[in-house]
Design a protein around this motif. Sequence first.
Motif, PDB file in Angstrom:
ATOM      1  N   ARG A   1     -48.746  14.816 -41.544  1.00  0.00           N
ATOM      2  CA  ARG A   1     -48.787  15.103 -42.981  1.00  0.00           C
ATOM      3  C   ARG A   1     -48.771  16.601 -43.262  1.00  0.00           C
ATOM      4  NH1 ARG A   1     -53.731  11.059 -43.179  1.00  0.00           N
ATOM      5  NH2 ARG A   1     -52.605   9.073 -43.133  1.00  0.00           N
ATOM      6  N   THR A   2     -49.180  17.386 -42.293  1.00  0.00           N
ATOM      7  CA  THR A   2     -49.223  18.837 -42.486  1.00  0.00           C
ATOM      8  C   THR A   2     -48.082  19.556 -41.770  1.00  0.00           C
ATOM      9  OG1 THR A   2     -50.802  19.029 -40.648  1.00  0.00           O
ATOM     10  CG2 THR A   2     -51.703  18.862 -42.877  1.00  0.00           C
ATOM     11  N   GLY A   3     -47.053  18.796 -41.383  1.00  0.00           N
ATOM     12  CA  GLY A   3     -45.839  19.429 -40.885  1.00  0.00           C
ATOM     13  C   GLY A   3     -45.526  19.265 -39.421  1.00  0.00           C
ATOM     14  N   GLU A   4     -46.422  18.691 -38.640  1.00  0.00           N
ATOM     15  CA  GLU A   4     -46.131  18.475 -37.221  1.00  0.00           C
ATOM     16  C   GLU A   4     -45.018  17.435 -37.091  1.00  0.00           C
ATOM     17  OE1 GLU A   4     -45.512  18.685 -33.768  1.00  0.00           O
ATOM     18  OE2 GLU A   4     -47.553  19.548 -33.836  1.00  0.00           O
ATOM     19  N   THR A   5     -43.973  17.769 -36.318  1.00  0.00           N
ATOM     20  CA  THR A   5     -42.845  16.861 -36.161  1.00  0.00           C
ATOM     21  C   THR A   5     -42.751  16.257 -34.765  1.00  0.00           C
ATOM     22  OG1 THR A   5     -41.369  18.695 -35.585  1.00  0.00           O
ATOM     23  CG2 THR A   5     -41.494  18.054 -37.919  1.00  0.00           C
ATOM     24  N   GLY A   6     -43.589  16.753 -33.849  1.00  0.00           N
ATOM     25  CA  GLY A   6     -43.551  16.212 -32.498  1.00  0.00           C
ATOM     26  C   GLY A   6     -42.255  16.589 -31.779  1.00  0.00           C
ATOM     27  N   PRO A   7     -41.977  15.934 -30.673  1.00  0.00           N
ATOM     28  CA  PRO A   7     -42.809  14.889 -30.084  1.00  0.00           C
ATOM     29  C   PRO A   7     -44.028  15.486 -29.381  1.00  0.00           C
ATOM     30  CG  PRO A   7     -40.915  15.296 -28.660  1.00  0.00           C
ATOM     31  CD  PRO A   7     -40.729  16.156 -29.878  1.00  0.00           C
ATOM     32  N   ILE A   8     -45.163  14.843 -29.568  1.00  0.00           N
ATOM     33  CA  ILE A   8     -46.396  15.358 -28.993  1.00  0.00           C
ATOM     34  C   ILE A   8     -47.316  14.201 -28.609  1.00  0.00           C
ATOM     35  CG2 ILE A   8     -47.440  15.638 -31.295  1.00  0.00           C
ATOM     36  CD1 ILE A   8     -48.975  18.056 -30.167  1.00  0.00           C
ATOM     37  N   TRP A   9     -47.950  14.342 -27.465  1.00  0.00           N
ATOM     38  CA  TRP A   9     -48.971  13.404 -27.018  1.00  0.00           C
ATOM     39  C   TRP A   9     -50.339  13.962 -27.384  1.00  0.00           C
ATOM     40  CZ3 TRP A   9     -48.930   8.570 -25.028  1.00  0.00           C
ATOM     41  CH2 TRP A   9     -47.721   8.071 -24.525  1.00  0.00           C
ATOM     42  N   LEU A  10     -51.231  13.084 -27.806  1.00  0.00           N
ATOM     43  CA  LEU A  10     -52.620  13.431 -28.042  1.00  0.00           C
ATOM     44  C   LEU A  10     -53.471  12.524 -27.166  1.00  0.00           C
ATOM     45  CD1 LEU A  10     -50.985  13.332 -31.017  1.00  0.00           C
ATOM     46  CD2 LEU A  10     -53.092  14.447 -31.723  1.00  0.00           C
ATOM     47  N   VAL A  11     -54.399  13.103 -26.430  1.00  0.00           N
ATOM     48  CA  VAL A  11     -55.220  12.309 -25.520  1.00  0.00           C
ATOM     49  C   VAL A  11     -56.642  12.853 -25.546  1.00  0.00           C
ATOM     50  CG1 VAL A  11     -54.653  13.742 -23.492  1.00  0.00           C
ATOM     51  CG2 VAL A  11     -55.382  11.365 -23.173  1.00  0.00           C
ATOM     52  N   THR A  12     -57.604  11.970 -25.366  1.00  0.00           N
ATOM     53  CA  THR A  12     -59.000  12.385 -25.424  1.00  0.00           C
ATOM     54  C   THR A  12     -59.804  11.762 -24.300  1.00  0.00           C
ATOM     55  OG1 THR A  12     -60.957  12.480 -26.856  1.00  0.00           O
ATOM     56  CG2 THR A  12     -59.627  10.486 -26.994  1.00  0.00           C
ATOM     57  N   ALA A  13     -60.847  12.473 -23.877  1.00  0.00           N
ATOM     58  CA  ALA A  13     -61.746  11.931 -22.858  1.00  0.00           C
ATOM     59  C   ALA A  13     -62.663  10.868 -23.443  1.00  0.00           C
ATOM     60  CB  ALA A  13     -62.572  13.063 -22.245  1.00  0.00           C
ATOM     61  N   GLU A  14     -62.915  10.951 -24.758  1.00  0.00           N
ATOM     62  CA  GLU A  14     -63.781   9.969 -25.410  1.00  0.00           C
ATOM     63  C   GLU A  14     -63.320   9.760 -26.846  1.00  0.00           C
ATOM     64  OE1 GLU A  14     -68.535   9.224 -26.442  1.00  0.00           O
ATOM     65  OE2 GLU A  14     -67.851  11.143 -25.633  1.00  0.00           O
ATOM     66  N   GLN A  15     -63.159   8.513 -27.245  1.00  0.00           N
ATOM     67  CA  GLN A  15     -62.760   8.180 -28.615  1.00  0.00           C
ATOM     68  C   GLN A  15     -63.865   7.364 -29.261  1.00  0.00           C
ATOM     69  OE1 GLN A  15     -58.577   7.136 -30.222  1.00  0.00           O
ATOM     70  NE2 GLN A  15     -59.418   5.167 -29.623  1.00  0.00           N
ATOM     71  N   THR A  16     -64.308   7.820 -30.436  1.00  0.00           N
ATOM     72  CA  THR A  16     -65.487   7.200 -31.053  1.00  0.00           C
ATOM     73  C   THR A  16     -65.180   6.316 -32.249  1.00  0.00           C
ATOM     74  OG1 THR A  16     -65.808   9.134 -32.471  1.00  0.00           O
ATOM     75  CG2 THR A  16     -66.938   9.137 -30.324  1.00  0.00           C
ATOM     76  N   ALA A  17     -63.992   6.442 -32.828  1.00  0.00           N
ATOM     77  CA  ALA A  17     -63.675   5.663 -34.032  1.00  0.00           C
ATOM     78  C   ALA A  17     -62.248   5.148 -33.991  1.00  0.00           C
ATOM     79  CB  ALA A  17     -63.899   6.505 -35.287  1.00  0.00           C
ATOM     80  N   GLY A  18     -61.834   4.696 -32.814  1.00  0.00           N
ATOM     81  CA  GLY A  18     -60.490   4.151 -32.678  1.00  0.00           C
ATOM     82  C   GLY A  18     -60.391   2.805 -33.363  1.00  0.00           C
ATOM     83  N   ARG A  19     -59.161   2.352 -33.563  1.00  0.00           N
ATOM     84  CA  ARG A  19     -58.944   1.070 -34.218  1.00  0.00           C
ATOM     85  C   ARG A  19     -57.736   0.375 -33.611  1.00  0.00           C
ATOM     86  NH1 ARG A  19     -57.247   5.206 -37.237  1.00  0.00           N
ATOM     87  NH2 ARG A  19     -55.132   5.188 -38.104  1.00  0.00           N
ATOM     88  N   GLY A  20     -57.782  -0.934 -33.683  1.00  0.00           N
ATOM     89  CA  GLY A  20     -56.658  -1.733 -33.253  1.00  0.00           C
ATOM     90  C   GLY A  20     -55.970  -2.336 -34.461  1.00  0.00           C
TER      91      GLY A  20
END
Length: 270
Positions: A34-53
Amino acid sequence: MAFSLGPRAASAGYRLAVFDRIGSTNTEALVRARTGETGPIWLVTAEQTAGRGRRQRSWISPRGNLASSVLEVIDTSPAVAATLSFAAGLALEAALQAVSLEARMRSPVSEKVTFHLKWPNDVLAGGRKLAGILLEAEVVARDRLAVVVGIGTNVVAAPEGMPYPAVALRDLGIDIGAEDLFRALTEAWAEFRAIWDMGRGFGEIRRLWLDRAAGVGQQVSVQSGQSMVSGLFDTIDKNGCLIVATSDGTRVAVSAGDVYFGTAASVGAT
């Protein structure tokens, strides 16, 4: 070991954002789009606290499990973009095969594990849920479509108290790190994303997906809202809909829903 991209992913122009702890990699990817990132980009985290399926179900990823998302801003329709989730399933299955082979080479006593793809967005091992995929899309600047594919995998721990049986790679005797799986995933994604080719290659993706699909030719029920369709899992069509052959000879196309196999179909639980 730190999270890193595989060489094929890096050469294909993918970038990487790594977090120690974050609410949701999918949410972060959409905020960036929404703020202009067009990718392609991977985002990865060691811990996710509010993920959703799917359907806003919670998907918490403790340390040691893999929570990642890939963002691409593309010029295609939402319907075509939705078929990218099948490429994601193939990429994850290929990555799991690669890391499980490495684990068996290190420990020859480990048994081979077979992974299956469950329509529309899960990966199973021994009939239990190992991983889930969530594709989200949103129109951004210049009427382009920001597509985020979130991929969560139980590496060291599986959630308890869920309405379905779940399993982790560690439970299966596959002792690998989330970093190893992520690197393999980025490599496989670059391969299957190229085959998908903005939807032009979905015919081949569909063929490969069906070769690895769980439940084809078996009894299945699909619940969508308050409606339930039951019959035999025939195939998926050119749009990615699940085709159910009912007892009266009708072939019903289902675009979304929860799938229950075999005897579980009659009781509404996997």
